[in-house]
Write a protein that holds these residues in place. Structure first.
Motif: not given
Length: 151
Positions: A46-55, A60-62
């Motif tokens: 799960a992605a934590a928060g909305t402040d994710l780095t581009e990497a 996650i997209d991969d």
């Protein structure tokens, strides 16, 4: 014309109603040939928060793309009647867990199967005219079934 270095893709194991056998084949297929087993086993983190780095977003997209490919392999392994029961599952992990729950059975069923295997093992004896290899093979079949049920 195929060259010596070309790789032949192994066939996706088809589910034929024997879940334990199929799940071992499918796990091996996803581990060795496609490297998707980790997604099936643990899911997409799960992605934590909305402040994710581009990497991190790219990672996650991969993972989501690999998950789609793993789902595709699972869809190809089952027939339409089974597919219709898992259409609402959104990840490869959810599909795998659903199939496992449906076809491997509950813990009570597993205990009953293990009890039957124990009794079969205890009653096992060498038949008249049976070779040692055949007798040993029957022992191994029961032992492997017990191991499949985590005994």
């Amino acid at each position: 014309m195929a060259t010596e270095n070309s790789l032949v893709q192994p066939a996706i194991p088809r589910f034929n109603g024997h879940y334990d056998h199929w799940s071992m084949l499918m796990e091996n297929f996803l581990r060795s040939n496609k490297e998707y087993w980790n997604l099936v086993e643990t899911g997409i983190p799960a992605a934590a928060g909305t402040d994710l780095t581009e990497a991190h977003k790219k990672t996650i997209d991969d993972l989501k793309m690999k998950d789609l490919k793993a789902k595709n392999h699972l869809f190809q392994a089952i027939d339409r009647s089974i597919l219709e029961t898992i259409l609402n599952k959104d990840t490869a992990k959810n599909i795998w867990d659903s199939l496992k729950q449906k076809y491997q059975g509950t813990s009570r069923v597993k205990r009953a199967q293990l009890q039957a295997l124990h009794k079969e093992f205890e009653m096992l004896h060498m038949k008249v005219g049976e070779s040692v290899n055949d007798y040993f093979g029957r022992n191994l079949i029961i032992a492997n079934k017990m191991r499949i049920h985590e005994e």
